[in-house]
Design a protein around this motif. Sequence first.
Motif, PDB file in Angstrom:
ATOM      1  N   ALA A 185       0.824  -1.212   0.000  1.00  0.00           N
ATOM      2  CA  ALA A 185       0.000   0.000   0.000  1.00  0.00           C
ATOM      3  C   ALA A 185       0.855   1.258   0.000  1.00  0.00           C
ATOM      4  CB  ALA A 185      -0.924  -0.006   1.212  1.00  0.00           C
ATOM      5  N   ILE A 186       2.054   1.144   0.571  1.00  0.00           N
ATOM      6  CA  ILE A 186       2.978   2.279   0.578  1.00  0.00           C
ATOM      7  C   ILE A 186       3.644   2.430  -0.787  1.00  0.00           C
ATOM      8  CG2 ILE A 186       5.145   3.173   1.571  1.00  0.00           C
ATOM      9  CD1 ILE A 186       4.319   1.774   4.197  1.00  0.00           C
ATOM     10  N   ALA A 187       4.044   1.281  -1.385  1.00  0.00           N
ATOM     11  CA  ALA A 187       4.819   1.327  -2.620  1.00  0.00           C
ATOM     12  C   ALA A 187       3.956   1.324  -3.877  1.00  0.00           C
ATOM     13  CB  ALA A 187       5.783   0.142  -2.656  1.00  0.00           C
ATOM     14  N   GLU A 188       2.709   0.796  -3.807  1.00  0.00           N
ATOM     15  CA  GLU A 188       1.873   0.654  -4.990  1.00  0.00           C
ATOM     16  C   GLU A 188       0.538   1.372  -4.793  1.00  0.00           C
ATOM     17  OE1 GLU A 188       1.446  -3.519  -5.591  1.00  0.00           O
ATOM     18  OE2 GLU A 188       3.601  -3.922  -5.585  1.00  0.00           O
ATOM     19  N   GLU A 189      -0.366   1.114  -5.733  1.00  0.00           N
ATOM     20  CA  GLU A 189      -1.727   1.646  -5.640  1.00  0.00           C
ATOM     21  C   GLU A 189      -2.444   0.962  -4.481  1.00  0.00           C
ATOM     22  OE1 GLU A 189      -4.733   4.152  -6.651  1.00  0.00           O
ATOM     23  OE2 GLU A 189      -2.822   4.033  -7.710  1.00  0.00           O
ATOM     24  N   PRO A 190      -2.973   1.682  -3.490  1.00  0.00           N
ATOM     25  CA  PRO A 190      -3.610   1.061  -2.320  1.00  0.00           C
ATOM     26  C   PRO A 190      -4.743   0.109  -2.676  1.00  0.00           C
ATOM     27  CG  PRO A 190      -3.276   3.396  -1.954  1.00  0.00           C
ATOM     28  CD  PRO A 190      -2.930   3.145  -3.394  1.00  0.00           C
ATOM     29  N   ALA A 191      -5.577   0.478  -3.674  1.00  0.00           N
ATOM     30  CA  ALA A 191      -6.717  -0.378  -4.032  1.00  0.00           C
ATOM     31  C   ALA A 191      -6.247  -1.746  -4.512  1.00  0.00           C
ATOM     32  CB  ALA A 191      -7.568   0.302  -5.105  1.00  0.00           C
ATOM     33  N   VAL A 192      -5.157  -1.767  -5.310  1.00  0.00           N
ATOM     34  CA  VAL A 192      -4.611  -3.043  -5.815  1.00  0.00           C
ATOM     35  C   VAL A 192      -4.069  -3.876  -4.654  1.00  0.00           C
ATOM     36  CG1 VAL A 192      -2.846  -4.100  -7.278  1.00  0.00           C
ATOM     37  CG2 VAL A 192      -4.073  -2.061  -8.066  1.00  0.00           C
ATOM     38  N   ALA A 193      -3.339  -3.226  -3.752  1.00  0.00           N
ATOM     39  CA  ALA A 193      -2.765  -3.932  -2.602  1.00  0.00           C
ATOM     40  C   ALA A 193      -3.864  -4.554  -1.734  1.00  0.00           C
ATOM     41  CB  ALA A 193      -1.920  -2.967  -1.772  1.00  0.00           C
ATOM     42  N   ILE A 194      -4.949  -3.780  -1.503  1.00  0.00           N
ATOM     43  CA  ILE A 194      -6.064  -4.291  -0.692  1.00  0.00           C
ATOM     44  C   ILE A 194      -6.760  -5.448  -1.394  1.00  0.00           C
ATOM     45  CG2 ILE A 194      -8.335  -3.696   0.240  1.00  0.00           C
ATOM     46  CD1 ILE A 194      -7.224  -0.838   0.692  1.00  0.00           C
ATOM     47  N   HIS A 195      -7.007  -5.312  -2.700  1.00  0.00           N
ATOM     48  CA  HIS A 195      -7.677  -6.371  -3.457  1.00  0.00           C
ATOM     49  C   HIS A 195      -6.876  -7.675  -3.414  1.00  0.00           C
ATOM     50  CE1 HIS A 195     -10.076  -8.273  -6.607  1.00  0.00           C
ATOM     51  NE2 HIS A 195      -8.934  -8.574  -7.226  1.00  0.00           N
ATOM     52  N   ASN A 196      -5.580  -7.572  -3.692  1.00  0.00           N
ATOM     53  CA  ASN A 196      -4.727  -8.778  -3.686  1.00  0.00           C
ATOM     54  C   ASN A 196      -4.645  -9.380  -2.282  1.00  0.00           C
ATOM     55  OD1 ASN A 196      -4.250  -8.459  -6.421  1.00  0.00           O
ATOM     56  ND2 ASN A 196      -2.303  -7.371  -6.125  1.00  0.00           N
ATOM     57  N   GLY A 197      -4.578  -8.501  -1.287  1.00  0.00           N
ATOM     58  CA  GLY A 197      -4.491  -8.992   0.086  1.00  0.00           C
ATOM     59  C   GLY A 197      -5.748  -9.716   0.521  1.00  0.00           C
TER      60      GLY A 197
END
Length: 437
Positions: free
Chosen positions: A121-133
């Motif tokens: 979420a710090i290094a990438e788009e937060p929405a993508v990080a949340i979705h993958n997580g």
Amino acid sequence: MEDIILYGIEAEQSLLGTLLIEPDLIKDIKTKPEHLSPGKNHNLLATLLDMDSKGQPVDLLSITERVGRNNIGRIGGRSYLSELMTSVASTANFAHHEKIIYDYYQRREAIAIANRIKEKAIAEEPAVAIHNGLNELMGLDDSSGDDDDGSIMNDLVEVYDDLENPTGEITGIPTGFTELDRMTTGLQKQDLIIIAARPSVGKTAFALNIAEGVSSKNEYATGIFSLEMRRKLLLKRMLSSSGNINTQNIRTARLAEKDWGKLTNAMGSVSNLNLRIFDKPGVTINEIWSKVRKMKRDYQGKDILIIIDYLQLITGSPKHKGNRTQEISEISRMLKHMARELDVCVIALSQLSRAVEMRQDKRPMMSDIRESGQIEQDADVIGFLYRDDYYDKESENKNIIEIIIGKQRNGPTGTVNLAFVKEYGKFVNLERRFEEA
């Protein structure tokens, strides 16, 4: 995180110690090496699974040879293996330990996934990080190892098949006593059945009669845990019943000439039974579970009946020492759990308190069972044995025994009468229908 790993390690040690004590349990294991913490516990489980897959015996010597004496430190060393074996309180808790291990594995993984979400979420788009997580977390939840998704469809199909193709009135293990079988539809797997009576009424003889009838049929097997009598004495009683030989003649070794032919036939019949008798006094629930599991493996494909003579003689957990009611309550719960977990029918004989002697009508009732509260709750069926001639020598109902079904979770209550041939320790059907209460 540190506390979670430590707690996980304690559960892992209990599981590994159980496998070392009872290696055949590895065939039922759901836990995988990756569910354990990295290091010696992970390596040990991987080694045990590999040995089992290759048909190698699992014992300290074989494990040492398998990993090599120079590499045994990878699994903790011989002293660690010995420590695991001595630290296990009860192998009956195997499934519970597996659940604890998986719960803590999920916690560790969830924390790791959360940390990855934070970093991405710090290094990438937060929405993508949340979705993958979230996808990772849902995948973790779906891999719980429990195959039961709660679906009712398969069971509905089985219910329909049962109704469309009835197997007759007897759906469980037949006792051989016609009216009793009709009343109970047989002894059901996963049931805990309590048979209670005052001393010398005929509890053990009744149980032996059922054991002989059940284990004489190819599709069934019986295990008896005799905490009060030696195996030899039980076998003498079975030979008396099977051969119609006076028990006193067998007990005193004074057989009449006509008895020898009966004895030979009875010996042949008893030797062919699918029967195991365990006569260790003071046996624990842990030991009972272990023996029953082994019987399940030895008699694969057969329905198993377990008889315990008697419940109050089982050695309970030291944590309840001094509180007999709690001790018996835990034993009762564990017997019911064993019946469910191992898919067997359990008959536990039980003593009655002296309260029954104080009443005019001495027929037993629920409250007469010693330490009865939890037993009454756990039991699926509770039966009492009553003989009128036990109390009244002039009774008109000589040699008649009443089987009083005081509780039946899935059926009627009532009384069945059987004839009791005391000199042979034998129960015989009477042509009399049970009366529903």
